[in-house]
Design a protein around this motif. Structure first.
Motif, PDB file in Angstrom:
ATOM      1  N   ARG B  73      61.897 102.068  78.189  1.00 11.31           N
ATOM      2  CA  ARG B  73      62.308 102.220  79.585  1.00 11.31           C
ATOM      3  C   ARG B  73      63.830 102.150  79.664  1.00 11.31           C
ATOM      4  O   ARG B  73      64.467 101.489  78.845  1.00 11.31           O
ATOM      5  N   ASP B  74      64.383 102.793  80.682  1.00 12.02           N
ATOM      6  CA  ASP B  74      65.833 102.770  80.832  1.00 12.02           C
ATOM      7  C   ASP B  74      66.255 101.730  81.881  1.00 12.02           C
ATOM      8  O   ASP B  74      65.409 101.130  82.549  1.00 12.02           O
ATOM      9  N   VAL B  75      67.561 101.577  82.026  1.00 15.53           N
ATOM     10  CA  VAL B  75      68.115 100.517  82.879  1.00 15.53           C
ATOM     11  C   VAL B  75      67.432 100.405  84.241  1.00 15.53           C
ATOM     12  O   VAL B  75      67.017  99.318  84.651  1.00 15.53           O
ATOM     13  N   GLY B 232      72.841  98.205  80.402  1.00 17.16           N
ATOM     14  CA  GLY B 232      72.764  99.423  79.588  1.00 17.16           C
ATOM     15  C   GLY B 232      73.254  99.189  78.167  1.00 17.16           C
ATOM     16  O   GLY B 232      72.640  99.643  77.198  1.00 17.16           O
ATOM     17  N   ALA B 236      71.012  99.380  74.796  1.00 18.48           N
ATOM     18  CA  ALA B 236      71.402 100.295  73.718  1.00 18.48           C
ATOM     19  C   ALA B 236      71.229  99.608  72.374  1.00 18.48           C
ATOM     20  O   ALA B 236      70.732 100.202  71.407  1.00 18.48           O
ATOM     21  N   GLN B 239      67.233  98.609  71.976  1.00 19.59           N
ATOM     22  CA  GLN B 239      66.256  99.695  71.855  1.00 19.59           C
ATOM     23  C   GLN B 239      66.594 100.717  70.780  1.00 19.59           C
ATOM     24  O   GLN B 239      65.835 101.666  70.577  1.00 19.59           O
ATOM     25  N   ARG B 243      64.436 104.105  69.795  1.00 21.72           N
ATOM     26  CA  ARG B 243      64.999 105.354  70.302  1.00 21.72           C
ATOM     27  C   ARG B 243      65.296 106.314  69.149  1.00 21.72           C
ATOM     28  O   ARG B 243      65.136 107.526  69.276  1.00 21.72           O
TER      29      ARG B 243
END
Lengths: 96, 250
Positions: B73-75, B232, B236, B239, B243
């Motif tokens: 999931r992103d920020v 974020g 980074a 993850q 990723r």
């Protein structure tokens, strides 16, 4: 690691889940006795090693001197009759 | 978003983000004993994350796992408190944040043990034991450092002043909270305020620290609307493996 130099050294004793008495497991640094108990919990019981912790400041322990080994321990070497191995212990007495 | 799913994401993301921040101390803490203690705390929190996000994934029913939720999931999908994502800065701020959060977690998890949702109650009961120890440790450290040297007192006061505007977000009820209260899943976060205020006031007094004035509160973490610029960067790092090598396992 400069902080640990300023904290006194503590010896740690842990009673295991199935152990009968506390055993010495190692030492650590801590600011005071409460802090030492917490550090001992975090350092020495993280794999479920124990259910009770004792700590004692290392400087408070009085130890025998290794150079006194002869007079201290040799006299007990040849006195086998001091071992209670000549008695039959009934099974239902359990662990002695 | 289903309110129960949103609630569980908040629970899991709080534990995950604080757990990751705490793990950043591994190998770098000011003393060996503190290093291990912080690693233990981080592991407790990651363990709690697995339970909360695992249940969240089931409730979502979209075929995602706890790992998917944590690493893919992103920020803006994160629902953690802003206070937990700001950088550690130093040992003092790390422990001050831990204390301010623990002082909320203990009454909060205690209340969740009586949740109408059986799974929530079970996860809370398991987490509460860990949180109780965390609070014990963090409050004593805050007191020791606050009531320590001139330098440690100055740093702890600085940490408290910095974190204070982030504490209000813990108690800001919204629709998700009201839905959870209506369903008997959780109390309102604002119900924790009085107990938190009392324990924080007592601890800061013992730590010779002054509670900041003013009740301005940052918000946007629990809703995901406005995270800080720090999350974020943290994700980074956290993850990067999933990723770069999607689905990698070992």
């Amino acid at each position: 690691m400069s902080t640990s130099k300023e904290w006194p050294l503590w010896e740690v004793f842990i009673r295991g889940q199935h152990g009968m008495s506390h055993r010495h497991v190692g030492s650590l640094h801590a600011a005071d006795a409460d802090h030492a108990i917490k550090n001992a919990r975090d350092v020495y019981t993280r794999r479920n090693e124990g259910v009770s912790i004792w700590v004692v400041e290392a400087a408070r322990i009085t130890a025998s001197s290794p150079s006194d080994k002869g007079p201290m321990y040799d006299p007990a070497r040849d006195k086998v009759y001091r071992h209670p191995t000549f008695y039959d212990i009934p099974d239902d007495v359990g662990k002695m | 978003m289903d309110p129960l799913f949103a609630f569980l994401l908040r629970q899991g993301d709080n534990a995950l983000v604080l757990g990751h921040r705490t793990s950043e101390w591994c190998g770098a803490a000011p003393a060996l004993e503190e290093d291990i203690a912080l690693a233990n705390t981080a592991l407790d929190l990651i363990g709690q994350t697995q339970l909360w996000l695992g249940y969240a994934a089931e409730v979502e029913g979209a075929g995602r796992s706890a790992n998917d939720l944590a690493f893919l999931r992103d920020v803006y999908d994160f629902r953690n408190l802003l206070m937990l994502e700001v950088p550690n800065q130093d040992f003092g701020r790390t422990l001050m944040r831990q204390f301010l959060f623990d002082a909320f977690q203990v009454p909060w998890l205690t209340a969740l043990c009586a949740s109408s949702d059986q799974r929530v109650a079970e996860i809370a009961a398991k987490s509460l034991k860990e949180a109780t120890y965390h609070l014990d440790r963090s409050s004593e450290t805050v007191i020791a450092l606050g009531d320590g040297t001139e330098d440690s007192n100055r740093r702890m006061q600085g940490a408290l002043d910095y974190l204070w505007p982030y504490t209000g977000e813990m108690f800001a009820d919204d629709e998700v909270d009201r839905a959870m209260q209506a369903a008997g899943v959780a109390p309102l976060p604002s119900d924790m305020r009085e107990r938190w205020d009392t324990s924080v006031r007592e601890t800061m007094q013992a730590a010779c620290l002054t509670l900041p004035e003013g009740d301005f509160a940052h918000s946007g973490g629990r809703s995901g609307v406005r995270h800080t610029e720090h999350l974020g960067h943290m994700l980074a790092t956290m993850q990067v493996l999933q990723r770069s090598y999607p689905g990698a396992s070992w």
